[in-house]
Design an enzyme around this catalytic site. Structure first.
Site, PDB file in Angstrom:
ATOM      1  N   ILE A   1       0.850  -1.188   0.000  1.00  0.00           N
ATOM      2  CA  ILE A   1       0.000   0.000   0.000  1.00  0.00           C
ATOM      3  C   ILE A   1       0.886   1.239   0.000  1.00  0.00           C
ATOM      4  O   ILE A   1       1.745   1.400   0.872  1.00  0.00           O
ATOM      5  CB  ILE A   1      -0.928   0.022   1.233  1.00  0.00           C
ATOM      6  CG1 ILE A   1      -1.868  -1.191   1.216  1.00  0.00           C
ATOM      7  CG2 ILE A   1      -1.737   1.326   1.280  1.00  0.00           C
ATOM      8  CD1 ILE A   1      -2.686  -1.360   2.487  1.00  0.00           C
TER       9      ILE A   1
ATOM     10  N   ASN B   1      -2.256   4.270  -3.631  1.00  0.00           N
ATOM     11  CA  ASN B   1      -3.050   5.322  -2.996  1.00  0.00           C
ATOM     12  C   ASN B   1      -2.328   6.662  -2.955  1.00  0.00           C
ATOM     13  O   ASN B   1      -2.976   7.704  -2.927  1.00  0.00           O
ATOM     14  CB  ASN B   1      -3.415   4.883  -1.570  1.00  0.00           C
ATOM     15  CG  ASN B   1      -3.976   6.005  -0.744  1.00  0.00           C
ATOM     16  OD1 ASN B   1      -5.084   6.473  -0.988  1.00  0.00           O
ATOM     17  ND2 ASN B   1      -3.209   6.469   0.235  1.00  0.00           N
TER      18      ASN B   1
ATOM     19  N   SER C   1      -8.397   6.481  -7.786  1.00  0.00           N
ATOM     20  CA  SER C   1      -8.613   7.485  -8.823  1.00  0.00           C
ATOM     21  C   SER C   1      -9.352   8.680  -8.225  1.00  0.00           C
ATOM     22  O   SER C   1      -9.204   8.999  -7.045  1.00  0.00           O
ATOM     23  CB  SER C   1      -9.376   6.859  -9.991  1.00  0.00           C
ATOM     24  OG  SER C   1      -9.513   7.770 -11.064  1.00  0.00           O
TER      25      SER C   1
ATOM     26  N   TYR D   1      -4.227  17.550 -11.884  1.00  0.00           N
ATOM     27  CA  TYR D   1      -4.664  16.388 -11.104  1.00  0.00           C
ATOM     28  C   TYR D   1      -5.631  15.520 -11.905  1.00  0.00           C
ATOM     29  O   TYR D   1      -5.476  14.291 -11.972  1.00  0.00           O
ATOM     30  CB  TYR D   1      -5.326  16.883  -9.820  1.00  0.00           C
ATOM     31  CG  TYR D   1      -5.799  15.793  -8.884  1.00  0.00           C
ATOM     32  CD1 TYR D   1      -4.899  15.105  -8.083  1.00  0.00           C
ATOM     33  CD2 TYR D   1      -7.152  15.481  -8.779  1.00  0.00           C
ATOM     34  CE1 TYR D   1      -5.332  14.125  -7.200  1.00  0.00           C
ATOM     35  CE2 TYR D   1      -7.591  14.502  -7.896  1.00  0.00           C
ATOM     36  CZ  TYR D   1      -6.683  13.829  -7.117  1.00  0.00           C
ATOM     37  OH  TYR D   1      -7.115  12.855  -6.251  1.00  0.00           O
TER      38      TYR D   1
ATOM     39  N   LYS E   1      -5.151  11.526 -13.177  1.00  0.00           N
ATOM     40  CA  LYS E   1      -6.053  10.448 -12.775  1.00  0.00           C
ATOM     41  C   LYS E   1      -6.748   9.832 -13.986  1.00  0.00           C
ATOM     42  O   LYS E   1      -7.030   8.615 -13.996  1.00  0.00           O
ATOM     43  CB  LYS E   1      -7.077  10.962 -11.765  1.00  0.00           C
ATOM     44  CG  LYS E   1      -6.478  11.370 -10.423  1.00  0.00           C
ATOM     45  CD  LYS E   1      -5.822  10.191  -9.704  1.00  0.00           C
ATOM     46  CE  LYS E   1      -5.352  10.565  -8.312  1.00  0.00           C
ATOM     47  NZ  LYS E   1      -4.802   9.410  -7.567  1.00  0.00           N
TER      48      LYS E   1
ATOM     49  N   VAL F   1     -13.509  12.797   0.820  1.00  0.00           N
ATOM     50  CA  VAL F   1     -13.173  12.164   2.097  1.00  0.00           C
ATOM     51  C   VAL F   1     -12.528  13.178   3.044  1.00  0.00           C
ATOM     52  O   VAL F   1     -11.792  14.075   2.625  1.00  0.00           O
ATOM     53  CB  VAL F   1     -12.229  10.965   1.867  1.00  0.00           C
ATOM     54  CG1 VAL F   1     -11.983  10.208   3.163  1.00  0.00           C
ATOM     55  CG2 VAL F   1     -12.808  10.031   0.801  1.00  0.00           C
TER      56      VAL F   1
ATOM     57  N   THR G   1      -9.928  14.202   4.773  1.00  0.00           N
ATOM     58  CA  THR G   1      -8.492  13.964   4.849  1.00  0.00           C
ATOM     59  C   THR G   1      -7.749  15.298   4.845  1.00  0.00           C
ATOM     60  O   THR G   1      -8.335  16.366   4.680  1.00  0.00           O
ATOM     61  CB  THR G   1      -8.008  13.133   3.649  1.00  0.00           C
ATOM     62  OG1 THR G   1      -8.265  13.879   2.448  1.00  0.00           O
ATOM     63  CG2 THR G   1      -8.711  11.791   3.580  1.00  0.00           C
TER      64      THR G   1
END
Length: 263
Positions: free
Chosen positions: A7, A86, A143, A157, A161, A190, A192
Site C-alpha cells: 500500500i 493510494n 482514482s 490532477y 487520474k 473524504v 483527509t
C-alpha cells in the site's frame, strides 16, 4: 502463507485507514506500507507489530528505492498478492491560463511523476510477483471523480487520474485475467488532509470562489466521508479479489456493481 499486500501513501488519510482495515480483515496477511513521512507508519507498526506491518519511508518516485523494496518482497515472500496505489498529490491547483511559466510546467511534471509515472514503474516492477501469487494478483488504483469531469483549477490532477484510468484498462487488456486484474476506484470526497488543504490554502489560491464553495459546504455540513468508507471497499477488492466483470474499469466507491465486494 498469508497474502502479501503493498500500500502506498500509507501514513495518513485513506492509506492509513486502509492498512488498519486490511490487517483487521485478514489476520494472516502481511502489509508493506510506503510513505514519505514516518509518524503514521510508526504508529501502525506499534499497533499491529512488525510481523504484520512492514514500512519504508521513501518517495515513490525514487525508482531505485522502489526496486529495492520489490526485490526485498521477492526474496522474503516470492510473491505479491495485491497493490493499492493510494499515494498522490493535488498541487498545482491553478487555471490553465495561469500555468504558463517553466515553473508551472515543472509542477505538472512533478504531479505526473507522483500520480502516474511512479505507478506505471511500480506495476511494471511488480507484475512478475503478482503473477506468482497463488491467487489473482489484484491492483487497485485510487482514482478521482476529477478524472471524468472537470474541477476548476484541478486540470493537472484530473489529467493524471484520467491517465491512471486508462492504464488500468491497458493492464486488463494485456494481462490474463486469471493472473492479474486492475481497477480504478474514486473514493468520494473524504475527510483527509487533502480536503483541509483545499479549503485553507490550495482552493483559495487557485479555485474560483464558486468552485471552492462546494467543498467548504461539505465540510460545514459534516458531509465529508470518513476514510473508513472507501477503505472498506479498497480492502475488499485487494483481499477478496477484483471481479472479472470489473477488470479494467473505473468506478465510484459506492457503485452498485461493487455490491459483491462491499460486504
Amino acid at each position: 502463507m498469508g497474502k502479501v499486500i503493498l500500500i502506498t501513501g500509507a501514513s495518513r488519510g485513506i492509506g492509513l485507514q486502509l492498512v488498519k482495515t486490511v490487517i483487521e480483515e485478514d489476520d494472516e496477511c502481511i502489509v508493506y506500507g510506503v510513505a514519505r513521512t514516518e509518524a503514521g507508519l510508526q504508529s501502525l507498526q506499534r499497533e499491529y507489530g512488525a510481523d504484520k506491518f512492514v514500512y519504508r519511508v521513501l518517495d515513490i518516485t525514487d525508482r531505485s528505492r522502489m526496486e529495492a523494496l520489490v526485490e526485498e518482497i521477492r526474496q522474503k515472500h516470492g510473491k505479491l498478492d495485491g497493490i493499492v496505489a493510494n499515494a498522490g498529490m493535488l498541487e498545482p491547483v491553478k487555471s490553465i491560463s495561469q500555468s504558463n511559466s517553466e515553473h508551472d510546467i515543472k509542477q505538472w511534471e512533478r504531479l505526473f511523476d507522483v500520480n502516474f509515472f511512479s505507478i506505471v514503474s511500480l506495476v511494471a516492477l511488480c507484475l512478475p510477483l503478482l503473477k506468482s501469487s497463488p491467487f489473482v494478483g489484484n491492483i487497485v488504483f485510487v482514482s478521482s471523480g476529477a478524472s471524468v469531469k472537470p474541477y476548476n483549477g484541478w486540470s493537472a490532477y484530473g489529467c493524471s487520474k484520467a491517465a491512471l484510468n486508462h492504464f488500468a484498462m491497458d493492464i486488463a487488456s494485456e494481462e490474463p485475467s486469471d493472473k492479474v486484474r486492475a481497477v480504478c476506484i474514486a473514493p468520494g470526497v473524504v475527510d483527509t488532509q487533502m480536503q483541509k488543504d483545499i479549503r485553507e490554502t490550495l482552493g483559495p489560491q487557485g479555485m474560483t470562489p464558486k468552485a471552492l464553495e462546494r467543498f467548504t459546504q461539505l465540510y460545514k455540513t459534516s458531509s465529508l466521508l470518513d476514510p473508513k468508507v472507501p477503505a472498506a471497499v479498497l480492502a475488499q477488492l485487494v483481499l477478496k479479489g477484483i471481479p472479472d466483470s470489473l477488470n479494467g474499469q473505473y468506478l465510484r466507491y459506492n457503485d452498485e456493481r461493487l455490491g459483491p465486494v462491499q460486504g
